[in-house]
Design a protein around this motif. Structure first.
Motif, mmCIF file in Angstrom:
data_model
loop_
_atom_site.group_PDB
_atom_site.id
_atom_site.type_symbol
_atom_site.label_atom_id
_atom_site.label_comp_id
_atom_site.label_asym_id
_atom_site.label_seq_id
_atom_site.Cartn_x
_atom_site.Cartn_y
_atom_site.Cartn_z
ATOM 1 N N ARG A 113 0.407 -1.160 -0.318
ATOM 2 C CA ARG A 113 0.008 0.312 -0.503
ATOM 3 C C ARG A 113 1.208 1.022 -0.439
ATOM 4 N N PRO A 114 0.851 2.046 -0.465
ATOM 5 C CA PRO A 114 1.855 3.522 -1.213
ATOM 6 C C PRO A 114 1.452 4.113 0.431
ATOM 7 N N PRO A 115 2.730 4.633 0.175
ATOM 8 C CA PRO A 115 2.757 5.885 0.936
ATOM 9 C C PRO A 115 1.638 7.321 1.384
ATOM 10 N N GLU A 116 1.615 8.015 1.854
ATOM 11 C CA GLU A 116 0.906 9.197 1.711
ATOM 12 C C GLU A 116 1.277 10.376 1.847
ATOM 13 N N PHE A 117 1.088 11.218 1.204
ATOM 14 C CA PHE A 117 1.501 13.391 1.357
ATOM 15 C C PHE A 117 0.764 14.173 1.172
ATOM 16 N N SER A 118 1.917 15.121 2.582
ATOM 17 C CA SER A 118 0.356 16.254 2.537
ATOM 18 C C SER A 118 1.278 17.532 1.929
ATOM 19 N N PRO A 119 0.560 18.495 0.633
ATOM 20 C CA PRO A 119 1.266 19.194 0.864
ATOM 21 C C PRO A 119 1.538 20.879 1.826
ATOM 22 N N PHE A 125 5.746 18.846 -1.314
ATOM 23 C CA PHE A 125 4.915 17.634 -0.287
ATOM 24 C C PHE A 125 5.358 17.163 0.677
ATOM 25 N N LYS A 126 4.846 16.918 2.145
ATOM 26 C CA LYS A 126 5.355 16.205 3.191
ATOM 27 C C LYS A 126 5.201 14.897 3.173
ATOM 28 N N LEU A 127 5.346 13.514 3.490
ATOM 29 C CA LEU A 127 5.339 12.127 4.249
ATOM 30 C C LEU A 127 4.145 12.331 5.121
ATOM 31 N N SER A 128 3.058 12.572 5.055
ATOM 32 C CA SER A 128 2.684 12.157 5.992
ATOM 33 C C SER A 128 2.186 10.794 6.631
ATOM 34 N N LYS A 129 1.880 9.945 6.056
ATOM 35 C CA LYS A 129 1.911 8.504 6.947
ATOM 36 C C LYS A 129 2.974 7.041 5.888
ATOM 37 N N GLU A 130 3.107 6.308 6.148
ATOM 38 C CA GLU A 130 4.332 5.624 5.761
ATOM 39 C C GLU A 130 3.295 4.576 5.233
ATOM 40 N N GLY A 131 3.797 4.107 3.682
ATOM 41 C CA GLY A 131 3.002 2.862 3.135
ATOM 42 C C GLY A 131 3.179 1.659 4.138
ATOM 43 N N TYR A 132 2.942 0.789 3.622
ATOM 44 C CA TYR A 132 2.709 -0.998 4.789
ATOM 45 C C TYR A 132 2.444 -1.956 3.308
ATOM 46 N N PHE A 237 9.653 -7.503 -0.131
ATOM 47 C CA PHE A 237 10.272 -6.477 0.946
ATOM 48 C C PHE A 237 11.421 -5.514 0.533
ATOM 49 N N ASN A 238 11.736 -6.332 0.192
ATOM 50 C CA ASN A 238 13.668 -4.859 -0.239
ATOM 51 C C ASN A 238 13.446 -4.113 -1.511
ATOM 52 N N PHE A 239 12.517 -4.720 -2.444
ATOM 53 C CA PHE A 239 12.332 -3.545 -3.697
ATOM 54 C C PHE A 239 11.860 -2.337 -2.527
ATOM 55 N N VAL A 240 10.982 -3.531 -2.225
ATOM 56 C CA VAL A 240 9.480 -2.084 -1.761
ATOM 57 C C VAL A 240 9.854 -1.449 -1.167
ATOM 58 N N LEU A 241 10.424 -1.535 -0.351
ATOM 59 C CA LEU A 241 10.743 -0.421 1.481
ATOM 60 C C LEU A 241 11.032 0.664 1.391
ATOM 61 N N PRO A 242 12.009 1.308 0.253
ATOM 62 C CA PRO A 242 12.391 2.900 0.081
ATOM 63 C C PRO A 242 10.964 2.781 -0.425
ATOM 64 N N TYR A 243 9.850 2.728 -0.976
ATOM 65 C CA TYR A 243 9.051 3.192 -2.186
ATOM 66 C C TYR A 243 7.986 3.599 -1.042
ATOM 67 N N LEU A 244 8.316 2.251 0.361
ATOM 68 C CA LEU A 244 7.427 2.463 1.048
ATOM 69 C C LEU A 244 7.280 3.868 1.828
ATOM 70 N N LEU A 245 7.943 4.280 2.201
ATOM 71 C CA LEU A 245 8.951 5.030 3.044
ATOM 72 C C LEU A 245 9.001 7.182 2.192
ATOM 73 N N GLY A 246 8.073 6.468 1.178
ATOM 74 C CA GLY A 246 8.057 8.013 -0.532
ATOM 75 C C GLY A 246 9.593 7.948 -0.720
ATOM 76 N N TRP A 247 10.642 7.125 -0.405
ATOM 77 C CA TRP A 247 12.049 8.133 -1.188
ATOM 78 C C TRP A 247 12.017 8.470 -2.603
ATOM 79 N N HIS A 248 11.626 7.495 -3.379
ATOM 80 C CA HIS A 248 11.495 7.393 -4.476
ATOM 81 C C HIS A 248 11.202 8.460 -4.983
ATOM 82 N N THR A 249 10.457 9.556 -4.189
ATOM 83 C CA THR A 249 9.315 10.915 -4.873
ATOM 84 C C THR A 249 10.388 11.825 -4.789
ATOM 85 N N PHE A 250 11.739 11.615 -3.721
ATOM 86 C CA PHE A 250 12.059 12.421 -3.484
ATOM 87 C C PHE A 250 13.185 12.612 -4.696
ATOM 88 N N ALA A 251 13.871 10.810 -4.520
ATOM 89 C CA ALA A 251 15.136 11.098 -5.365
ATOM 90 C C ALA A 251 14.187 11.227 -6.900
#
Length: 276
Positions: A113-119, A125-132, A237-251
């Motif tokens: 499930r993807p993370p959530e961001f707040s404007p 944008f800022k990460l408001s809720k981590e994915g899971y 899990f190893n692959f998706v973990l950075p995406y759950l943290l929203g790091w892909h949007t920053f990169a």
């Protein structure tokens, strides 16, 4: 919806132009230079096209499409980009993925499930809720049949995912969830997930216990996961973990021309180790 087919005589090609009710990128005007290039060997037409000014004929064919056909035509022309968005709020078409394990007494599906961001007021944008990762357990109701109406769910946080990733062949872990923690119904729903090694060290047991005093449910579902299946889970899990943290949007949002400007306006830029 109507499809207009423009045909060029003398063995020429056929171009189908969709004409929806409103003007869009898919029905923009086509220059005559594309339909009739000046050079006979133009690369725009891979098929041979021979014509003379007196022997060129055009025919327009109208074809009415049903709503079902219209959807199919729209899919053919709609661009698809499966990459993750470069900015929060720029979402590609939704894609559903998961991994399922079916055994004699239960089935388990694993879905991210993807993370959530707040404007922010600045437009960022800022990460408001981590994915899971959502685990769904369903008890068996027969041979190769499962009762999904009785399914029980358990959401793994990024830290809990880290625990599972780090498990060795003889290690175990246990997680406790109270979905109503901090609310008036706190303590009335209790979920415990245990991941334990199988007796013969051939994998792990995923054992979920759910006690729900609100709906009067007391369910225990367990399913054995082989080494191979567990390896797939760990790799996923190893692959998706950075995406759950929203790091892909920053990169994906990093631009070389903006790096210096962002660092100079960042009030925490002086916290870098090499600036002390």
């Amino acid at each position: 919806m109507v499809i207009h087919s423009v045909c060029a005589g003398r063995g020429g090609g056929v171009i189908s132009i969709p004409q929806p009710n409103k003007l869009s990128a898919f029905n923009s005007a086509i220059p005559t230079s594309i339909l009739f290039p000046r050079k006979k060997n133009s690369s725009l037409f891979p098929c041979p096209l021979q014509y003379h000014s007196k022997n060129v004929s055009l025919c327009v064919k109208n074809q009415y499409l049903t709503p079902q056909d219209q959807n199919h035509e729209q899919q053919k022309f709609t661009p698809y980009d499966s990459r993750f968005p470069s900015q929060p709020g720029q979402f590609p078409p939704r894609v559903y993925v998961g991994y399922s394990v079916y055994k004699g007494k239960a089935a388990l599906t694993v879905e991210p499930r993807p993370p959530e961001f707040s404007p922010l007021d600045s437009g960022a944008f800022k990460l408001s809720k981590e994915g899971y990762v959502l685990l769904q357990f369903a008890p068996a109701s027969g041979v190769r049949q499962y009762d999904w109406s009785r399914k029980q769910v358990f959401s793994l946080s990024v830290t809990e995912i880290g625990h599972i990733i780090s498990l060795g062949a003889s290690n175990s872990c246990e997680f406790f969830h109270d979905p109503n923690k901090g609310k008036s119904d706190e303590g009335r729903v209790r979920k415990v997930l245990k991941v334990e090694p199988l007796p013969d060290s051939s994998g792990h047991f995923f054992n979920l216990s759910v006690q729900n005093k609100i709906t009067n449910v007391d369910e225990k579902i367990y399913i054995p996961i082989t080494k191979a299946e567990f390896a797939v889970l760990v790799s996923s899990f190893n692959f998706v973990l950075p995406y759950l943290l929203g790091w892909h949007t920053f990169a994906n949002s990093i631009k070389p021309e903006d790096a210096n400007r962002l660092n100079s306006t960042n009030p925490r830029s002086s916290d870098f180790e090499w600036t002390r």
